[in-house]
Design an enzyme around this catalytic site. Structure first.
Site, PDB file in Angstrom:
ATOM      1  N   SER A  20       0.822  -1.212   0.000  1.00  0.00           N
ATOM      2  CA  SER A  20       0.000   0.000   0.000  1.00  0.00           C
ATOM      3  C   SER A  20       0.858   1.266   0.000  1.00  0.00           C
ATOM      4  CB  SER A  20      -0.910   0.000   1.235  1.00  0.00           C
ATOM      5  OG  SER A  20      -1.607   1.215   1.324  1.00  0.00           O
ATOM      6  N   LYS A  42      -3.347   2.964  -1.988  1.00  0.00           N
ATOM      7  CA  LYS A  42      -2.896   3.824  -0.880  1.00  0.00           C
ATOM      8  C   LYS A  42      -4.033   3.892   0.139  1.00  0.00           C
ATOM      9  CE  LYS A  42      -0.841   7.333   1.315  1.00  0.00           C
ATOM     10  NZ  LYS A  42       0.295   6.977   2.199  1.00  0.00           N
ATOM     11  N   GLY A  69       1.841  10.899   5.835  1.00  0.00           N
ATOM     12  CA  GLY A  69       0.723  11.373   6.667  1.00  0.00           C
ATOM     13  C   GLY A  69      -0.638  11.240   6.011  1.00  0.00           C
ATOM     14  N   ASN A 123      -5.423  -0.751   7.676  1.00  0.00           N
ATOM     15  CA  ASN A 123      -4.124  -0.172   8.061  1.00  0.00           C
ATOM     16  C   ASN A 123      -4.216   0.334   9.496  1.00  0.00           C
ATOM     17  OD1 ASN A 123      -1.674   0.969   8.353  1.00  0.00           O
ATOM     18  ND2 ASN A 123      -1.895   2.474   6.708  1.00  0.00           N
ATOM     19  N   CYS A 126      -0.187   2.645  10.658  1.00  0.00           N
ATOM     20  CA  CYS A 126       0.550   3.785  10.096  1.00  0.00           C
ATOM     21  C   CYS A 126       1.429   4.411  11.171  1.00  0.00           C
ATOM     22  CB  CYS A 126      -0.380   4.846   9.525  1.00  0.00           C
ATOM     23  SG  CYS A 126       0.578   6.265   8.926  1.00  0.00           S
ATOM     24  N   LYS A 161      -3.137  -5.088   8.686  1.00  0.00           N
ATOM     25  CA  LYS A 161      -1.718  -4.772   8.444  1.00  0.00           C
ATOM     26  C   LYS A 161      -1.043  -4.456   9.760  1.00  0.00           C
ATOM     27  CE  LYS A 161       1.559  -2.589   5.397  1.00  0.00           C
ATOM     28  NZ  LYS A 161       1.723  -1.936   4.094  1.00  0.00           N
ATOM     29  N   GLY A 213      12.717  -0.854   2.767  1.00  0.00           N
ATOM     30  CA  GLY A 213      13.779  -1.206   1.824  1.00  0.00           C
ATOM     31  C   GLY A 213      14.579  -2.400   2.315  1.00  0.00           C
ATOM     32  N   GLY A 240      11.148  -5.072   2.246  1.00  0.00           N
ATOM     33  CA  GLY A 240      12.441  -5.224   1.587  1.00  0.00           C
ATOM     34  C   GLY A 240      12.479  -6.249   0.475  1.00  0.00           C
ATOM     35  N   GLY A 261       7.160  -2.993  -2.229  1.00  0.00           N
ATOM     36  CA  GLY A 261       6.950  -1.554  -2.083  1.00  0.00           C
ATOM     37  C   GLY A 261       8.107  -0.743  -2.593  1.00  0.00           C
TER      38      GLY A 261
HETATM   39  O1  RRO Z   1       1.034   7.900   4.681  1.00  0.00           O
HETATM   40  C1  RRO Z   1       2.008   7.522   5.384  1.00  0.00           C
HETATM   41  O2  RRO Z   1       2.776   8.313   5.935  1.00  0.00           O
HETATM   42  C2  RRO Z   1       2.275   6.098   5.637  1.00  0.00           C
HETATM   43  C3  RRO Z   1       1.293   5.194   5.995  1.00  0.00           C
HETATM   44 BR1  RRO Z   1      -0.509   5.599   6.022  1.00  0.00          BR
HETATM   45  C4  RRO Z   1       1.669   3.861   6.358  1.00  0.00           C
HETATM   46  O3  RRO Z   1       0.862   3.009   6.713  1.00  0.00           O
HETATM   47  N1  RRO Z   1       2.989   3.536   6.331  1.00  0.00           N
HETATM   48  C5  RRO Z   1       3.920   4.425   5.972  1.00  0.00           C
HETATM   49  O4  RRO Z   1       5.099   4.081   5.968  1.00  0.00           O
HETATM   50  N2  RRO Z   1       3.564   5.701   5.627  1.00  0.00           N
END
Ligand code: RRO
Length: 302
Positions: A20, A42, A69, A123, A126, A161, A213, A240, A261
């Site tokens: 995502s 996303k 964010g 999610n 985050c 997640k 990564g 990774g 990713g």
């Molecule tokens: O948008 C983000 O800053 C973000 C999210 Br929602 C997430 O679940 N994981 C991430 O690494 N960045």
């Protein structure tokens, strides 16, 4: 080889899908997205969000750091404008959902229970929503509350997640399974920091961010190994993965499928190479089904 896998009622043509936030329908101009096992969006949020202060991404020399964010248009506009674009593709669509409370998760899950959505990735992990990166998935109780609320609101499969930013991932995994999750995605990014030597300040506007990564791979692999032994539902590995060999390691550690990713930012068609690499491994090593690799390295299967 037979590359198909089953994940909580859903059959995927192969075990490879995007992580995502690293992927959008515009990648369809680079390759045929229907060659993927699934498409993952996303994170969508109930209300529109502006996102975090810039810069939002930093290269560390050993992987990426992000604090995006979750900027976005909010779920109502997402369903009206973005969902129809995603529906042009045939691969199963998994919508990542982030919300501030368990009841907001439930309400949004209900709204996403529409034609064209195959599963919801909850999610709950985050790292960039609170200043200290605490998320639902940091503790079993809040994780279970979010998943249970969603379970009561939708018939769609729910993938939880999980977070690496927790003391006991196996306990969170079990709590999500008991609350009704159909699968686990292991894992989101791990909190990190980068310093900009020009300014002697954090490189990211928000300060800390989520690290991803190749350097994160052994940690994600360990989390998959722990979670796969803690639950009966499928585990989807993430962290990774850039090659078929990386993916096979996750399958052996207990994953049923994998997400790619950061690697897609370096090579946009990385996911296709991962599919090819898994297939070649199966052929070379005599596995007629990719699903036979799942958990082969776990102590319980030795
Ligand atoms: O948008 C983000 O800053 C973000 C999210 Br929602 C997430 O679940 N994981 C991430 O690494 N960045």
């Amino acid at each position: 080889p037979d590359l198909s896998v089953r994940i909580g009622g859903l059959t995927l043509a192969n075990p490879v899908m995007p992580a995502s936030g690293t992927f959008g329908p515009e990648l369809g101009e680079v390759f045929d997205l229907d060659r993927l096992g699934a498409l993952v969006t996303k994170s969508v949020t109930p209300e529109p969000r502006r996102g975090n202060p810039t810069p939002r991404v930093a290269e560390t020399g050993q992987g990426l750091l992000n604090s995006i964010g979750i900027p976005g248009k909010g779920i109502e506009a997402w369903i009206a404008y973005d969902l129809p674009v995603w529906r042009r593709f045939a691969a199963p669509l998994v919508v990542s959902l982030s919300a501030p409370t368990a009841s907001a998760f439930a309400e949004a899950a209900r709204a996403l229970t529409v034609e064209g959505v195959a599963a919801i990735e909850a999610n709950i992990s985050c790292p960039n929503l609170e200043a200290d990166g605490r998320a639902f998935a940091a503790e079993p109780g809040p994780a279970a509350a979010a998943i249970a609320a969603m379970r009561g609101a939708t018939r769609l499969p729910i993938w939880a997640k999980l977070s690496p930013n927790t003391g006991d991932a196996a306990a969170v995994a079990r709590a999500c399974e008991e609350a009704g999750a159909d699968a686990l995605v292991v894992a989101n990014t791990i909190l990190g920091l980068a310093i900009d030597l020009a300014t002697l300040r954090p490189a990211l506007g928000a300060g800390m961010g989520g690290y991803s990564g190749p350097g994160f791979k052994p940690i994600a692999l360990r989390l998959v190994w722990q979670c796969a032994q803690a639950v009966r539902i499928p585990v989807i590995g993430c962290g990774g993965i850039a090659t078929g060999q990386d993916a096979v390691e996750f399958l052996a550690a207990g994953a049923t499928a994998v997400q790619v990713g950061t690697a897609s930012f370096i090579q946009p068609a990385a996911m296709l190479q991962v599919i090819e690499g898994i297939s070649a491994f199966c052929t070379a090593r005599g596995f007629s089904r990719v699903s036979d690799l799942t958990g082969i390295a776990l102590p319980s299967l030795q």
